[in-house]
Design a protein around this motif. Sequence first.
Motif, PDB file in Angstrom:
ATOM      1  N   TRP A  59       0.785  -1.565   0.285  1.00 19.03           N
ATOM      2  CA  TRP A  59       0.251  -0.092  -0.346  1.00 19.03           C
ATOM      3  C   TRP A  59       0.614   1.328   0.025  1.00 19.03           C
ATOM      4  CZ3 TRP A  59      -3.943  -2.793   3.936  1.00 19.03           C
ATOM      5  CH2 TRP A  59      -4.078  -3.141   3.702  1.00 19.03           C
ATOM      6  N   SER A  60       2.116   1.187   0.557  1.00 17.85           N
ATOM      7  CA  SER A  60       2.664   2.397   0.419  1.00 17.85           C
ATOM      8  C   SER A  60       3.287   2.554  -0.368  1.00 17.85           C
ATOM      9  CB  SER A  60       3.796   2.395   1.905  1.00 17.85           C
ATOM     10  OG  SER A  60       4.866   0.819   1.447  1.00 17.85           O
ATOM     11  N   ASN A  61       4.038   1.306  -1.688  1.00 19.89           N
ATOM     12  CA  ASN A  61       4.375   1.526  -2.985  1.00 19.89           C
ATOM     13  C   ASN A  61       3.214   2.646  -3.762  1.00 19.89           C
ATOM     14  OD1 ASN A  61       4.295   0.586  -5.494  1.00 19.89           O
ATOM     15  ND2 ASN A  61       6.509   0.675  -4.761  1.00 19.89           N
ATOM     16  N   ASP A  62       2.102   1.848  -3.434  1.00 17.64           N
ATOM     17  CA  ASP A  62       0.961   2.779  -4.228  1.00 17.64           C
ATOM     18  C   ASP A  62       0.794   4.371  -3.699  1.00 17.64           C
ATOM     19  OD1 ASP A  62       0.896   0.286  -6.296  1.00 17.64           O
ATOM     20  OD2 ASP A  62      -1.460   0.085  -6.302  1.00 17.64           O
ATOM     21  N   TRP A  63       0.773   4.338  -2.608  1.00 14.61           N
ATOM     22  CA  TRP A  63       0.430   5.627  -1.775  1.00 14.61           C
ATOM     23  C   TRP A  63       1.753   6.806  -2.526  1.00 14.61           C
ATOM     24  CZ3 TRP A  63       3.243   6.184   3.180  1.00 14.61           C
ATOM     25  CH2 TRP A  63       2.494   7.424   3.695  1.00 14.61           C
ATOM     26  N   ILE A  64       2.880   6.342  -2.993  1.00 12.79           N
ATOM     27  CA  ILE A  64       4.208   6.980  -3.396  1.00 12.79           C
ATOM     28  C   ILE A  64       3.926   7.171  -4.536  1.00 12.79           C
ATOM     29  CG2 ILE A  64       6.146   7.120  -2.984  1.00 12.79           C
ATOM     30  CD1 ILE A  64       5.916   5.682  -0.229  1.00 12.79           C
ATOM     31  N   ASP A  65       4.090   6.710  -5.337  1.00 14.61           N
ATOM     32  CA  ASP A  65       3.946   6.372  -6.555  1.00 14.61           C
ATOM     33  C   ASP A  65       2.433   6.635  -7.107  1.00 14.61           C
ATOM     34  OD1 ASP A  65       6.057   5.619  -6.595  1.00 14.61           O
ATOM     35  OD2 ASP A  65       5.977   3.247  -7.595  1.00 14.61           O
ATOM     36  N   ALA A  66       2.044   7.120  -6.366  1.00 15.98           N
ATOM     37  CA  ALA A  66       0.676   7.482  -7.348  1.00 15.98           C
ATOM     38  C   ALA A  66       0.306   8.245  -8.325  1.00 15.98           C
ATOM     39  CB  ALA A  66      -0.971   8.283  -5.962  1.00 15.98           C
ATOM     40  N   GLY A  67       1.476   9.089  -8.110  1.00 20.54           N
ATOM     41  CA  GLY A  67       1.737  10.427  -9.547  1.00 20.54           C
ATOM     42  C   GLY A  67       2.185   9.535 -10.481  1.00 20.54           C
ATOM     43  N   ARG A  68       3.813   9.231 -10.484  1.00 22.99           N
ATOM     44  CA  ARG A  68       3.920   8.568 -10.914  1.00 22.99           C
ATOM     45  C   ARG A  68       2.853   7.715 -11.779  1.00 22.99           C
ATOM     46  NH1 ARG A  68       8.140   7.191  -7.566  1.00 22.99           N
ATOM     47  NH2 ARG A  68       9.915   8.747  -7.306  1.00 22.99           N
ATOM     48  N   ARG A  74      -0.806   3.955 -16.165  1.00 24.06           N
ATOM     49  CA  ARG A  74      -1.795   2.948 -15.253  1.00 24.06           C
ATOM     50  C   ARG A  74      -2.363   2.492 -14.489  1.00 24.06           C
ATOM     51  NH1 ARG A  74       3.909   0.279 -13.437  1.00 24.06           N
ATOM     52  NH2 ARG A  74       1.872  -1.440 -12.541  1.00 24.06           N
ATOM     53  N   THR A  75      -3.443   1.297 -15.727  1.00 20.80           N
ATOM     54  CA  THR A  75      -4.513   1.287 -15.717  1.00 20.80           C
ATOM     55  C   THR A  75      -4.624  -0.325 -14.180  1.00 20.80           C
ATOM     56  OG1 THR A  75      -4.808  -0.841 -17.659  1.00 20.80           O
ATOM     57  CG2 THR A  75      -4.830   1.845 -17.962  1.00 20.80           C
ATOM     58  N   ASP A  76      -3.901  -0.694 -14.185  1.00 18.89           N
ATOM     59  CA  ASP A  76      -3.574  -1.888 -13.288  1.00 18.89           C
ATOM     60  C   ASP A  76      -3.427  -0.847 -11.334  1.00 18.89           C
ATOM     61  OD1 ASP A  76      -1.194  -0.869 -13.985  1.00 18.89           O
ATOM     62  OD2 ASP A  76      -0.319  -3.116 -13.022  1.00 18.89           O
ATOM     63  N   LYS A  77      -3.763   0.131 -11.228  1.00 16.51           N
ATOM     64  CA  LYS A  77      -3.310   1.175 -10.556  1.00 16.51           C
ATOM     65  C   LYS A  77      -4.720   2.053 -10.202  1.00 16.51           C
ATOM     66  CE  LYS A  77       1.402  -0.458  -9.984  1.00 16.51           C
ATOM     67  NZ  LYS A  77       1.631  -1.002  -8.548  1.00 16.51           N
ATOM     68  N   PRO A  78      -5.207   0.772  -9.347  1.00 15.09           N
ATOM     69  CA  PRO A  78      -6.587   1.834  -8.525  1.00 15.09           C
ATOM     70  C   PRO A  78      -6.283   3.040  -7.880  1.00 15.09           C
ATOM     71  CG  PRO A  78      -6.722  -0.572  -7.863  1.00 15.09           C
ATOM     72  CD  PRO A  78      -5.301  -0.101  -8.573  1.00 15.09           C
ATOM     73  N   VAL A  79      -5.098   3.872  -7.229  1.00 15.94           N
ATOM     74  CA  VAL A  79      -4.954   4.720  -6.707  1.00 15.94           C
ATOM     75  C   VAL A  79      -4.592   5.344  -8.120  1.00 15.94           C
ATOM     76  CG1 VAL A  79      -3.502   6.035  -5.402  1.00 15.94           C
ATOM     77  CG2 VAL A  79      -4.188   3.776  -4.704  1.00 15.94           C
ATOM     78  N   GLY A  80      -3.910   5.370  -9.439  1.00 12.90           N
ATOM     79  CA  GLY A  80      -3.286   5.911 -10.533  1.00 12.90           C
ATOM     80  C   GLY A  80      -4.423   6.118 -11.047  1.00 12.90           C
ATOM     81  N   THR A  81      -5.535   5.567 -12.241  1.00 14.98           N
ATOM     82  CA  THR A  81      -6.752   5.933 -12.092  1.00 14.98           C
ATOM     83  C   THR A  81      -7.761   6.619 -11.386  1.00 14.98           C
ATOM     84  OG1 THR A  81      -7.720   3.984 -11.854  1.00 14.98           O
ATOM     85  CG2 THR A  81      -6.148   3.398 -13.414  1.00 14.98           C
ATOM     86  N   ASP A 183       8.612  -2.357 -16.077  1.00 15.18           N
ATOM     87  CA  ASP A 183       8.523  -1.058 -15.756  1.00 15.18           C
ATOM     88  C   ASP A 183       9.736   0.240 -16.592  1.00 15.18           C
ATOM     89  OD1 ASP A 183       5.770  -1.317 -15.053  1.00 15.18           O
ATOM     90  OD2 ASP A 183       7.307  -1.626 -13.189  1.00 15.18           O
ATOM     91  N   LEU A 184      10.517  -0.844 -17.172  1.00 10.47           N
ATOM     92  CA  LEU A 184      11.842   0.325 -17.121  1.00 10.47           C
ATOM     93  C   LEU A 184      11.790   1.658 -18.346  1.00 10.47           C
ATOM     94  CD1 LEU A 184      14.555  -2.598 -18.417  1.00 10.47           C
ATOM     95  CD2 LEU A 184      14.147  -1.212 -16.199  1.00 10.47           C
ATOM     96  N   GLN A 185      10.745   1.837 -18.762  1.00  5.86           N
ATOM     97  CA  GLN A 185      10.322   2.686 -20.138  1.00  5.86           C
ATOM     98  C   GLN A 185       9.307   3.748 -19.071  1.00  5.86           C
ATOM     99  OE1 GLN A 185       8.242   1.104 -23.669  1.00  5.86           O
ATOM    100  NE2 GLN A 185      10.179   1.047 -24.224  1.00  5.86           N
ATOM    101  N   ASP A 186       8.599   2.727 -18.313  1.00  7.60           N
ATOM    102  CA  ASP A 186       7.242   4.064 -17.941  1.00  7.60           C
ATOM    103  C   ASP A 186       8.429   4.382 -15.981  1.00  7.60           C
ATOM    104  OD1 ASP A 186       5.163   3.716 -19.358  1.00  7.60           O
ATOM    105  OD2 ASP A 186       4.474   2.391 -17.398  1.00  7.60           O
ATOM    106  N   ASP A 187       9.222   3.679 -16.054  1.00  4.38           N
ATOM    107  CA  ASP A 187      10.499   4.285 -14.642  1.00  4.38           C
ATOM    108  C   ASP A 187      10.787   5.862 -15.487  1.00  4.38           C
ATOM    109  OD1 ASP A 187       8.688   2.650 -12.641  1.00  4.38           O
ATOM    110  OD2 ASP A 187      10.524   2.003 -13.084  1.00  4.38           O
TER     111      ASP A 187
END
Length: 280
Positions: A59-68, A74-81, A183-187
């Motif tokens: 959860w901390s990963n998706d919280w911290i990476d929400a903006g990225r 990233r459609t597989d990330k509920p926070v990102g979408t 994820d190399l390109q996205d990162d």
Amino acid sequence: MSEVAQRSRVLDLALACHPGPTVAVSVFSVAMAAGAGAPAATTALVGAAILTGQLSVGWSNDWIDAGRDAAVGRTDKPVGTGRLAVSTVRTAALGAAAACVVLSLALGWRAGLVHLATVASAWAYNARLKSTVWSWAPYAFSFGFLPLAIALALPGAPVAAWWAMAAGALLGIGAHGANVIPDLQDDHATGVRGLPHRVGGTVTSIGTALALVAATVLVVLAPPGPPRAAAAAALVVALGLTIAATVLALGGGRHRLPFVFAIAVAAVDVVLLVLSDWVA
């Protein structure tokens, strides 16, 4: 909130915790504790402590990476979408971390401190180290010291064999490479520059394969006595999985199969650990 909306949020929270590795690490830990002869209550407590720690990390990963995640779609990330609020995942991460502290220390102060150090290492990766040349180090530390935390939770607080910890560290390095390659390109687009991004996908794929194979070889050959026939067969299976993962990774694409195969290699190694005397 309607019942349908509540169910949807629960499902999105489950997806945001990185369920694959969260469940895998928790199950592997329970298997190691039970295989080492831990009482049922201790085994259950190990599972609960590891699970809450893994939930907090996911959860901390998706919280911290929400903006990225939002920036690269990233459609597989509920926070990102936007299906899940950042505040919801942050609260879940902090709540799981608090539960992890209590449950870990309930295992005994030695086991508790070691386990909390592995969780803190994973949080450090999420917060900063993933964007540095030391991106592999938290994986090596957390996976390497996890067997020690489990061993210290056993009656008498024994320690894990050196080769079990070394194999764990190598599996961690392999998992890092397999997880990052898609994820190399996205990162790169969002400024993440860990070690795999600096050396490139080909070198990372080869390094990942070497780490996974080395971990399995260590688990097969390092325990005292001649290797069992089952261990040799497991080594062949692990080699096949590693080769398949490497071929897929070198072929490019964004699929997660190399990471799935890396988890499968870890499962093989855990079975070998359970069958061996990994507690010194």
